[in-house]
Design a protein around this motif. Structure first.
Motif, short mmCIF file in Angstrom:
data_model
loop_
_atom_site.label_atom_id
_atom_site.label_comp_id
_atom_site.label_asym_id
_atom_site.label_seq_id
_atom_site.Cartn_x
_atom_site.Cartn_y
_atom_site.Cartn_z
N ASN A 257 0.69 -1.04 -0.01
CA ASN A 257 -0.14 0.23 -0.01
C ASN A 257 0.84 1.37 0.01
N PHE A 258 0.74 2.25 -1.03
CA PHE A 258 1.29 3.37 -1.01
C PHE A 258 0.25 4.38 -0.93
N LEU A 259 0.71 5.36 -0.09
CA LEU A 259 -0.07 6.72 0.02
C LEU A 259 0.02 7.60 -1.47
N GLU A 260 -1.17 8.15 -2.06
CA GLU A 260 -0.99 8.86 -3.09
C GLU A 260 -0.03 10.05 -2.93
N SER A 261 -0.04 10.49 -1.71
CA SER A 261 0.69 11.83 -1.36
C SER A 261 2.08 11.43 -1.33
N ARG B 113 5.68 11.60 -2.16
CA ARG B 113 6.58 11.66 -3.22
C ARG B 113 7.85 10.85 -3.52
N ASP B 114 7.73 9.64 -2.74
CA ASP B 114 8.98 8.53 -2.86
C ASP B 114 8.54 7.43 -3.73
N ILE B 115 7.53 7.55 -4.28
CA ILE B 115 6.90 6.51 -4.97
C ILE B 115 7.56 6.06 -6.21
N PRO B 116 8.19 6.90 -6.99
CA PRO B 116 9.05 6.82 -8.02
C PRO B 116 10.43 6.08 -7.58
N PHE B 117 11.15 6.33 -6.39
CA PHE B 117 12.06 5.75 -5.87
C PHE B 117 11.57 4.29 -5.47
N TYR B 118 10.54 4.02 -4.72
CA TYR B 118 10.15 2.82 -4.58
C TYR B 118 10.20 1.84 -5.79
N LEU B 119 9.63 2.45 -6.95
CA LEU B 119 9.34 1.46 -8.07
C LEU B 119 10.59 1.14 -8.90
N GLU B 120 11.64 2.22 -8.65
CA GLU B 120 12.79 2.09 -9.45
C GLU B 120 13.61 0.68 -8.66
N GLU B 121 13.50 1.00 -7.40
CA GLU B 121 13.93 -0.16 -6.45
C GLU B 121 13.33 -1.30 -6.62
N LEU B 122 11.87 -1.50 -6.73
CA LEU B 122 11.18 -2.75 -6.83
C LEU B 122 11.66 -3.30 -8.31
N HIS B 123 11.96 -2.45 -9.32
CA HIS B 123 12.35 -2.83 -10.75
C HIS B 123 13.52 -3.61 -10.71
N LEU C 132 1.46 1.59 -16.65
CA LEU C 132 1.66 2.56 -15.96
C LEU C 132 2.77 2.49 -14.85
N ALA C 133 2.69 1.11 -14.30
CA ALA C 133 3.79 0.73 -13.37
C ALA C 133 5.19 1.10 -13.60
N LEU C 134 5.54 0.84 -15.16
CA LEU C 134 6.61 0.97 -15.75
C LEU C 134 7.05 2.47 -16.22
N ASP C 135 6.04 3.39 -16.16
CA ASP C 135 6.24 4.81 -16.52
C ASP C 135 6.74 5.67 -15.51
N LEU C 136 8.23 5.48 -15.23
CA LEU C 136 8.66 6.18 -14.02
C LEU C 136 8.37 7.82 -14.46
N GLU C 137 8.45 8.23 -15.68
CA GLU C 137 8.38 9.59 -15.89
C GLU C 137 6.92 10.14 -15.18
N PHE C 138 5.86 9.64 -15.40
CA PHE C 138 4.71 9.60 -14.80
C PHE C 138 4.66 9.82 -13.36
N GLU D 90 7.45 10.70 -11.64
CA GLU D 90 8.09 11.59 -11.32
C GLU D 90 7.31 12.84 -11.54
N GLU D 91 6.55 12.84 -12.53
CA GLU D 91 5.76 14.20 -12.58
C GLU D 91 4.83 14.13 -11.48
N ARG D 92 4.05 13.09 -11.08
CA ARG D 92 3.33 13.18 -10.01
C ARG D 92 3.83 13.69 -8.69
N ALA D 93 5.13 13.37 -8.47
CA ALA D 93 5.82 13.84 -7.41
C ALA D 93 6.18 15.23 -7.49
#
Length: 281
Positions: free
Chosen positions: A178-182, A184-194, A257-263, A265-268
């Motif tokens: 579970n990630f909070l929409e707010s 800002r570290d979600i891009p980092f989590y996804l890069e680490e997960l990838h 969407l999961a693989l779109d890190l630009e998305f 980063e923009e959200r962050a």
């Protein structure tokens, strides 16, 4: 909101310690767990204590589309026990271990109707990031919902943590977080997960809430076709009061969407405000 509930809420706002201490808000119909006055950690219906009230918890149960009959589930974060109770009562052939770092949260288990430990249910007081490094059991599913007052515990979003989860999971196991929409570290989590799971993950918006739900699966297998997932969902919905057909559609639609890190980063950057909790320099 009734007058009684409003009075309880006003009292809560005035008296809550707001320092990360687990605090209860009690009304005639609901009981909620808070670490501050801003966010709800868990919400329980007094009429139906085992019901999944918050939308993100229902979305996290979408793991059933990939693991419909798990033998073992490990949960990082207990809170008010919503997911733990649901899995215990609705998956009678599944062993459930809930790992919670805060003894003060565990002390509230009776208040939230969390079952006693038995041969297929256990609450463990431990650091979830350390727990997954062990090899005493290989769960089919790991659910990650470990939050502090400021947000998700930072160690639950690193490559080391995801690698430990990957190693501990059964060969066809599923990781859900579970990630909070707010956050800002979600891009980092996804890069680490990838870096650990490759492209074997999807991130979807959660049902009726401002959260995202991560699904990652071990191995190189691909998500089943949408028709297959919808068939599974219809079968599972005969036993579970969950909108698994919606979860199936979001699971498939969100794979790209999961693989779109630009998305992300923009959200962050759009969220702005405040520094990231993780140094990504």
């Amino acid at each position: 909101m009734s007058y009684g509930s409003l009075d309880a809420y006003v009292k809560f706002l005035a008296e809550a310690p707001n320092d990360g201490t687990p605090t209860l808000l009690e009304t005639a119909h609901e009981l909620s767990l808070h670490f501050d006055v801003h966010g709800v950690q868990s919400l329980m219906s007094r009429r139906d204590p085992n019901k999944l009230v918050l939308g993100y918890t229902r979305t996290m149960m979408g793991f059933l589309l990939l693991q419909p009959a798990p033998a073992r589930i490990s949960m990082i974060g207990l809170g008010g026990g919503s997911l733990a109770k649901y899995c215990y009562h609705h998956l009678p052939n599944t062993k459930v271990a809930a790992i919670e770092i805060d003894p003060a949260v565990i002390a509230l288990r009776d208040t939230f109707h969390i079952p006693r430990d038995d041969d297929r249910f256990e609450v463990i007081c431990a650091d979830g990031a350390e727990y997954v490094k062990g090899q005493d059991a290989r769960p089919d599913v790991i659910l990650v919902d470990g939050f502090l007052a400021h947000g998700m515990a930072a160690q639950l979003g690193t490559a080391d943590f995801y690698a430990a989860c990957y190693a501990r999971l059964a060969d066809d196991g599923v990781l859900v977080a579970n990630f909070l929409e707010s956050d800002r570290d979600i891009p980092f989590y996804l890069e680490e997960l990838h870096s650990v799971f490759g492209e074997s993950f999807s991130v979807s918006t959660s049902e009726d809430s401002c959260n995202y739900t991560l699904f990652a699966w071990k191995g190189s297998w691909k998500l089943p076709a949408l028709d297959t997932l919808l068939t599974r969902a219809r079968t599972l919905e005969m036993e579970h009061a969950l909108n698994l057909r919606l979860a199936a559609r979001r699971l498939k639609q969100s794979k790209r969407l999961a693989l779109d890190l630009e998305f992300w980063e923009e959200r962050a950057s759009l969220r702005g405000g405040g520094e990231r909790r993780i140094d990504q320099s």
